[in-house]
Design an enzyme around this catalytic site. Structure first.
Site, PDB file in Angstrom:
ATOM      1  N   TYR A 149       0.855  -1.185   0.000  1.00 31.36           N
ATOM      2  CA  TYR A 149       0.000   0.000   0.000  1.00 31.36           C
ATOM      3  C   TYR A 149       0.889   1.233   0.000  1.00 31.36           C
ATOM      4  O   TYR A 149       1.834   1.319   0.802  1.00 31.36           O
ATOM      5  CB  TYR A 149      -0.894  -0.001   1.245  1.00 31.36           C
ATOM      6  CG  TYR A 149      -1.753   1.234   1.427  1.00 31.36           C
ATOM      7  CD1 TYR A 149      -1.514   2.115   2.488  1.00 31.36           C
ATOM      8  CD2 TYR A 149      -2.798   1.523   0.557  1.00 31.36           C
ATOM      9  CE1 TYR A 149      -2.301   3.233   2.672  1.00 31.36           C
ATOM     10  CE2 TYR A 149      -3.599   2.651   0.742  1.00 31.36           C
ATOM     11  CZ  TYR A 149      -3.344   3.511   1.799  1.00 31.36           C
ATOM     12  OH  TYR A 149      -4.112   4.636   1.983  1.00 31.36           O
ATOM     13  N   ASP A 244       9.356   2.765  -0.923  1.00 29.09           N
ATOM     14  CA  ASP A 244       8.359   3.416  -0.071  1.00 29.09           C
ATOM     15  C   ASP A 244       8.671   3.028   1.379  1.00 29.09           C
ATOM     16  O   ASP A 244       8.277   1.958   1.837  1.00 29.09           O
ATOM     17  CB  ASP A 244       6.951   2.969  -0.478  1.00 29.09           C
ATOM     18  CG  ASP A 244       5.894   3.577   0.427  1.00 29.09           C
ATOM     19  OD1 ASP A 244       4.690   3.412   0.146  1.00 29.09           O
ATOM     20  OD2 ASP A 244       6.259   4.215   1.441  1.00 29.09           O
ATOM     21  N   LYS A 272       5.154   9.317   8.561  1.00 28.03           N
ATOM     22  CA  LYS A 272       5.035   8.762   9.914  1.00 28.03           C
ATOM     23  C   LYS A 272       6.088   9.325  10.873  1.00 28.03           C
ATOM     24  O   LYS A 272       5.982  10.456  11.342  1.00 28.03           O
ATOM     25  CB  LYS A 272       5.040   7.232   9.840  1.00 28.03           C
ATOM     26  CG  LYS A 272       3.814   6.671   9.062  1.00 28.03           C
ATOM     27  CD  LYS A 272       3.800   5.176   9.042  1.00 28.03           C
ATOM     28  CE  LYS A 272       2.766   4.641   8.083  1.00 28.03           C
ATOM     29  NZ  LYS A 272       1.405   4.578   8.638  1.00 28.03           N
TER      30      LYS A 272
HETATM   31  P1  KE4 Z   1      -0.538   8.358   4.570  1.00 26.16           P
HETATM   32  O1  KE4 Z   1      -1.077   9.059   3.342  1.00 26.16           O
HETATM   33  O2  KE4 Z   1      -1.583   7.550   5.298  1.00 26.16           O
HETATM   34  O3  KE4 Z   1       0.247   9.305   5.497  1.00 26.16           O
HETATM   35  O4  KE4 Z   1       0.581   7.314   4.077  1.00 26.16           O
HETATM   36  C1  KE4 Z   1       0.227   6.362   3.107  1.00 26.16           C
HETATM   37  C2  KE4 Z   1       1.205   5.205   3.192  1.00 26.16           C
HETATM   38  C3  KE4 Z   1       2.187   5.095   2.220  1.00 26.16           C
HETATM   39  N1  KE4 Z   1       3.095   4.094   2.252  1.00 26.16           N
HETATM   40  C4  KE4 Z   1       3.079   3.173   3.253  1.00 26.16           C
HETATM   41  C5  KE4 Z   1       4.109   2.080   3.258  1.00 26.16           C
HETATM   42  C6  KE4 Z   1       2.099   3.250   4.273  1.00 26.16           C
HETATM   43  O5  KE4 Z   1       2.102   2.318   5.266  1.00 26.16           O
HETATM   44  C7  KE4 Z   1       1.147   4.280   4.250  1.00 26.16           C
HETATM   45  C8  KE4 Z   1       0.056   4.403   5.289  1.00 26.16           C
HETATM   46  N2  KE4 Z   1      -0.027   3.321   6.205  1.00 26.16           N
HETATM   47  C9  KE4 Z   1      -1.344   3.088   6.796  1.00 26.16           C
HETATM   48  C10 KE4 Z   1      -1.216   1.881   7.715  1.00 26.16           C
HETATM   49  N3  KE4 Z   1      -1.173   0.697   6.983  1.00 26.16           N
HETATM   50  C11 KE4 Z   1      -1.853   4.289   7.510  1.00 26.16           C
HETATM   51  C12 KE4 Z   1      -3.029   4.024   8.426  1.00 26.16           C
HETATM   52  C13 KE4 Z   1      -4.328   4.420   7.797  1.00 26.16           C
HETATM   53  O6  KE4 Z   1      -4.487   4.240   6.583  1.00 26.16           O
HETATM   54  O7  KE4 Z   1      -5.194   4.910   8.573  1.00 26.16           O
END
Ligand code: KE4
Length: 431
Positions: A149, A244, A272
């Site tokens: 993701y 990523d 994060k």
């Molecule tokens: P954000 O747009 O949520 O800040 O980041 C997206 C993203 C991009 N790349 C990786 C490897 C990620 O894990 C994420 C976001 N992770 C999720 C948890 N699996 C955020 C939690 C959520 O979606 O509420």
């Protein structure tokens, strides 16, 4: 939805109110507990490794806002940095040296990141990195991996189509077939499939984007040689390798997964931890690539609150406390203890379990066979996961409410707290 959950009456009431005005009552789907059932706690406060809900239940926090809070909640230096910045202003609309401080700290920890652009989320980071890769190569195809993701930008919300790994289908309504037509999807850890794809379409591939240590299918470890093959293939065919590391960056090691596996990607996406709990994302890499970003170059990207001083102050204060090895050694010890406890508890309950862990990222899967990609992750027993998740919650442990997430430890978790997590896990298997 569990009506009248006796332990969480106020949260259950709050969820009824929230659903009147927020889709699903939440601002990000995983928080809804739809994957595990029940109504989620509504949190009111947190401190260190603890988080508390409306009904004053206290939980050991193994979610840590899905990764950012590696120092735990309300780390004193982070709080002080935000408070100090607040006396000076919350948003400037112009450059600040704070942004340079964070960018330099990122570069110091991750030498492949020679230049960086700060944004507000991981989604913005990966979306922008993909745009840059397409501009720099003049090519259109992007290769991603099923189960990885990268945020919710349209071209990355693509899933493996039926049959041929290269045909992708929209991962959500509203994403058009045209948008994902240039997104190829392969299986993580399948080096042969990627090699074959490059042999057939390598000249058209702008970039490969990969979570070097996926956390979004649950934690999955790269097989020996897999990441190296991605580096070799992208180099051979003139494609960009994008790591990523939004989740793994500064989490699995100060230098991220790229330092663990000694691989130098062309671009890295971050998020994060670099915001210390406030909204910060970033993408960066080779200077001659990044210099193509506006205003220096033609590739457009922008953001009203990019580099926001409050968020950047929290990020700088966080990274400053990760400059020594001890925090990572401590989290490795705790992660190993947690992994051992889970394995022993499952064995005692004669329950098949796979525990995938790198440092302080850990996922357990209830299945007999190893989990090395999205297909094998989906073999796990989701009903049992939900049952154990509930036992963890009842035992005072907030565990990620989805099989396909990573749990996290912080530098303020302790052996005693890890043992309490294991005890609740074991109760979930025996109950
Ligand atoms: P954000 O747009 O949520 O800040 O980041 C997206 C993203 C991009 N790349 C990786 C490897 C990620 O894990 C994420 C976001 N992770 C999720 C948890 N699996 C955020 C939690 C959520 O979606 O509420």
């Amino acid at each position: 939805m569990l009506d009248g959950d006796p332990g969480r009456r106020l949260s259950t009431t709050a969820m009824r109110r929230a659903r009147q005005v927020l889709p699903g009552g939440v601002n990000s789907p995983v928080r809804s507990f739809r994957s595990v059932g029940g109504s989620p706690p509504f949190f009111t406060r947190a401190d260190g490794p603890w988080i508390e809900d409306l009904d004053q239940n206290r939980y050991i926090d193994m979610v840590l806002a899905y990764g950012p809070l590696i120092l735990g909640h309300l780390n004193p230096a982070v709080v002080q940095a935000i408070s100090r910045q607040l006396t000076r202003g919350e948003a400037m609309g112009g450059p600040t040296e704070l942004e340079v401080d964070l960018a330099e700290r990122i570069r110091d920890y991750m030498p492949s990141v020679e230049m960086v652009r700060l944004v507000n989320s991981g989604t913005e980071a990966t979306m922008s990195a993909v745009r840059l890769a397409r501009a720099a190569t003049g090519r259109e195809l992007i290769l991603k991996f099923a189960g990885c993701y990268h945020g919710h930008s349209d071209s990355l919300l693509a899933e493996a189509g039926s049959g041929v790994a290269t045909l992708s289908i929209p991962g959500s309504p509203g994403v058009t077939a045209g948008t994902v037509a240039d997104t190829l999807v392969a299986s993580f850890n399948d080096a042969a499939a990627v090699t074959d794809l490059f042999a057939r379409r390598g000249e058209q591939i702008a970039a490969v984007i990969v979570e070097p240590i996926p956390g979004n299918m649950g934690v999955v470890l790269p097989r020996s040689g897999f990441l190296e093959s991605l580096r070799q293939l992208t180099s051979d065919y003139g494609a960009i390798l994008i790591f990523d590391e939004v989740m793994s960056g500064f989490r699995v090691a100060r230098g991220g997964a790229q330092s663990l596996y000694s691989i130098r990607p062309d671009l890295t996406c971050l998020g994060k931890i670099i915001g210390g709990g406030l909204p910060v994302g970033a993408f960066g890499g080779r200077a001659e690539l990044m210099s193509q970003m506006a205003p220096e170059g033609p590739v457009y990207q922008a953001g009203t609150l990019s580099g926001n001083p409050l968020a950047v102050a929290a990020g700088v204060a966080t990274l400053e406390q990760l400059s020594a090895d001890e925090p990572y050694l401590q989290m490795e010890r705790l992660g190993a203890r947690l992994e051992r406890g889970i394995r022993l508890s499952a064995a005692a309950a004669q329950t098949a379990v796979q525990v995938n862990r790198v440092a302080s990222m850990l996922t357990f899967f209830f299945c007999a066979d190893p989990v090395f990609d999205y297909r094998s992750a989906r073999q796990s027993d989701l009903a049992l996961f939900s049952k154990v998740h509930r036992a963890l919650l009842e035992g005072g442990v907030f565990w990620p409410p989805s099989q396909f997430e990573s749990s996290f430890l912080s530098v303020v978790h302790t052996e005693e707290l890890v043992d309490l997590v294991v005890e609740s896990f074991a109760r979930g298997l025996s109950g």
